[in-house]
Design a protein around this motif. Sequence first.
Motif, PDB file in Angstrom:
ATOM      1  N   ILE A 154       0.749  -1.003  -0.086  1.00  0.00           N
ATOM      2  CA  ILE A 154       0.052   0.117  -0.123  1.00  0.00           C
ATOM      3  C   ILE A 154       0.769   1.203   0.043  1.00  0.00           C
ATOM      4  CG2 ILE A 154      -2.071  -0.910   1.176  1.00  0.00           C
ATOM      5  CD1 ILE A 154      -0.972  -0.093   3.734  1.00  0.00           C
ATOM      6  N   ASP A 155       0.240   2.315  -0.491  1.00  0.00           N
ATOM      7  CA  ASP A 155       1.186   3.599  -0.578  1.00  0.00           C
ATOM      8  C   ASP A 155       1.106   4.318   0.773  1.00  0.00           C
ATOM      9  OD1 ASP A 155       1.896   3.147  -3.188  1.00  0.00           O
ATOM     10  OD2 ASP A 155       0.374   4.077  -4.139  1.00  0.00           O
ATOM     11  N   PHE A 156       1.908   4.933   0.933  1.00  0.00           N
ATOM     12  CA  PHE A 156       1.917   5.969   2.193  1.00  0.00           C
ATOM     13  C   PHE A 156       1.209   7.221   1.866  1.00  0.00           C
ATOM     14  CE2 PHE A 156       3.594   8.864   5.317  1.00  0.00           C
ATOM     15  CZ  PHE A 156       3.469   8.638   6.220  1.00  0.00           C
ATOM     16  N   ASP A 157       0.561   7.636   2.912  1.00  0.00           N
ATOM     17  CA  ASP A 157      -0.221   8.836   2.314  1.00  0.00           C
ATOM     18  C   ASP A 157       0.747  10.053   2.262  1.00  0.00           C
ATOM     19  OD1 ASP A 157      -1.907  11.027   2.545  1.00  0.00           O
ATOM     20  OD2 ASP A 157      -3.064  10.724   4.348  1.00  0.00           O
ATOM     21  N   PRO A 158       0.529  10.507   0.875  1.00  0.00           N
ATOM     22  CA  PRO A 158       1.458  11.593   0.510  1.00  0.00           C
ATOM     23  C   PRO A 158       1.314  13.094   1.279  1.00  0.00           C
ATOM     24  CG  PRO A 158      -0.189  11.422  -1.238  1.00  0.00           C
ATOM     25  CD  PRO A 158      -0.217  10.132  -0.162  1.00  0.00           C
ATOM     26  N   ALA A 159      -0.042  12.933   2.008  1.00  0.00           N
ATOM     27  CA  ALA A 159      -0.121  14.359   2.723  1.00  0.00           C
ATOM     28  C   ALA A 159       0.211  14.062   4.243  1.00  0.00           C
ATOM     29  CB  ALA A 159      -1.567  14.635   2.543  1.00  0.00           C
ATOM     30  N   PHE A 160       0.577  12.978   4.639  1.00  0.00           N
ATOM     31  CA  PHE A 160       0.902  12.736   5.941  1.00  0.00           C
ATOM     32  C   PHE A 160       2.316  12.757   6.395  1.00  0.00           C
ATOM     33  CE2 PHE A 160       1.115   9.897   9.759  1.00  0.00           C
ATOM     34  CZ  PHE A 160       0.676  10.689  10.725  1.00  0.00           C
ATOM     35  N   GLN A 161       2.668  13.706   7.340  1.00  0.00           N
ATOM     36  CA  GLN A 161       4.255  13.801   7.564  1.00  0.00           C
ATOM     37  C   GLN A 161       4.756  12.586   8.200  1.00  0.00           C
ATOM     38  OE1 GLN A 161       5.093  18.248   8.636  1.00  0.00           O
ATOM     39  NE2 GLN A 161       5.795  16.962  10.731  1.00  0.00           N
ATOM     40  N   GLY A 162       4.110  11.538   9.056  1.00  0.00           N
ATOM     41  CA  GLY A 162       4.471  10.466   9.475  1.00  0.00           C
ATOM     42  C   GLY A 162       5.544  10.612  10.891  1.00  0.00           C
ATOM     43  N   PHE A 163       6.093  11.827  11.007  1.00  0.00           N
ATOM     44  CA  PHE A 163       6.977  11.984  11.949  1.00  0.00           C
ATOM     45  C   PHE A 163       7.009  13.633  12.210  1.00  0.00           C
ATOM     46  CE2 PHE A 163      10.963  13.745  13.029  1.00  0.00           C
ATOM     47  CZ  PHE A 163      11.700  12.993  13.942  1.00  0.00           C
ATOM     48  N   GLY A 164       7.310  13.886  13.549  1.00  0.00           N
ATOM     49  CA  GLY A 164       7.513  15.191  13.656  1.00  0.00           C
ATOM     50  C   GLY A 164       7.996  15.494  14.967  1.00  0.00           C
ATOM     51  N   HIS A 165       8.389  16.737  15.315  1.00  0.00           N
ATOM     52  CA  HIS A 165       8.979  17.149  16.825  1.00  0.00           C
ATOM     53  C   HIS A 165       8.430  18.217  17.194  1.00  0.00           C
ATOM     54  CE1 HIS A 165      11.537  19.771  14.542  1.00  0.00           C
ATOM     55  NE2 HIS A 165      11.910  20.291  15.665  1.00  0.00           N
ATOM     56  N   ASP A 166       8.748  18.402  18.533  1.00  0.00           N
ATOM     57  CA  ASP A 166       8.452  20.066  19.227  1.00  0.00           C
ATOM     58  C   ASP A 166       9.376  20.030  20.267  1.00  0.00           C
ATOM     59  OD1 ASP A 166       6.936  22.408  19.592  1.00  0.00           O
ATOM     60  OD2 ASP A 166       5.323  21.253  20.827  1.00  0.00           O
ATOM     61  N   ILE A 167       9.256  21.217  20.866  1.00  0.00           N
ATOM     62  CA  ILE A 167      10.466  21.721  21.922  1.00  0.00           C
ATOM     63  C   ILE A 167       9.657  22.143  23.010  1.00  0.00           C
ATOM     64  CG2 ILE A 167      12.339  23.090  22.542  1.00  0.00           C
ATOM     65  CD1 ILE A 167      13.118  21.085  20.215  1.00  0.00           C
ATOM     66  N   SER A 168       9.568  21.595  24.411  1.00  0.00           N
ATOM     67  CA  SER A 168       8.967  21.938  25.344  1.00  0.00           C
ATOM     68  C   SER A 168       9.126  23.088  25.759  1.00  0.00           C
ATOM     69  CB  SER A 168       9.310  21.120  26.594  1.00  0.00           C
ATOM     70  OG  SER A 168      10.673  21.241  26.820  1.00  0.00           O
TER      71      SER A 168
END
Length: 244
Positions: free
Chosen positions: A147-161
């Motif tokens: 199956i193809d990965f959703d091209p509109a989904f980032q899949g990974f992300g980060h934030d800084i507290s």
Amino acid sequence: MAWAVFFAARRRTTPEWLPIKCGWYKTHSRQPGYQEMEKSNQSRRSFVGGTLGVLGLSALAKPALAADLTPRATEGPFYPTSAMRRADVDNDLVKILGTVQEAGGEVFVLKGRVLNRSGAPLVDRRIEIWQCDMNGRYLHTDDRQAIDFDPAFQGFGHDISGLDGSYEFRTIKPVTYPGRTPHIHVKVFEDGREVLTSQFYIDGHPANSRDRIFNRLSDSEAQAVSMTFMTTDSGEEAIVDVVV
């Protein structure tokens, strides 16, 4: 009353603080070993976050009681390397910079605080999440599902507290993956050093009882990493504090 939260997109060379709602949002600061974070600073975009309610940011600002450490969990085989990630790796996984389409799935806001065991907020901690898309596929070359990965989904992300230890992500509710209950992978870093790898689960999901990793948790540990979804004026959200 809903409050719109906009994450401003400007390049930073030193940490700055932007006032929002009743608190502060910290823009991503430059840290050694995280070149991709600088890219994210330059490509930062806005999105509308949650609302200020009984369990909103006012709750996040309250002092916490002493707590047990967030239970550790396996990283799993699909932690994306830098080369596998999108150019956009910020905390809005639903919308990729420069695209019109948003990711498929049930969107919600995942937020909480990064704390020490005494309940004190930990500032400037990098927190990462990664998860499969709505079809159960990861952003990883070793996920060989047909199956193809959703091209509109980032899949990974980060934030800084922030100053109060708060973090926030806009993402989708996790779905089942072959052999696993729905979950979101989490890492926390301090000065470039990994201090926690864990997983968040959907509270009360029927597949939890059949999941080998979830079943290793005690009742209190499971509660500490379970997401309970609440409906706000701007959508659903879940609050999970991370104790390291």
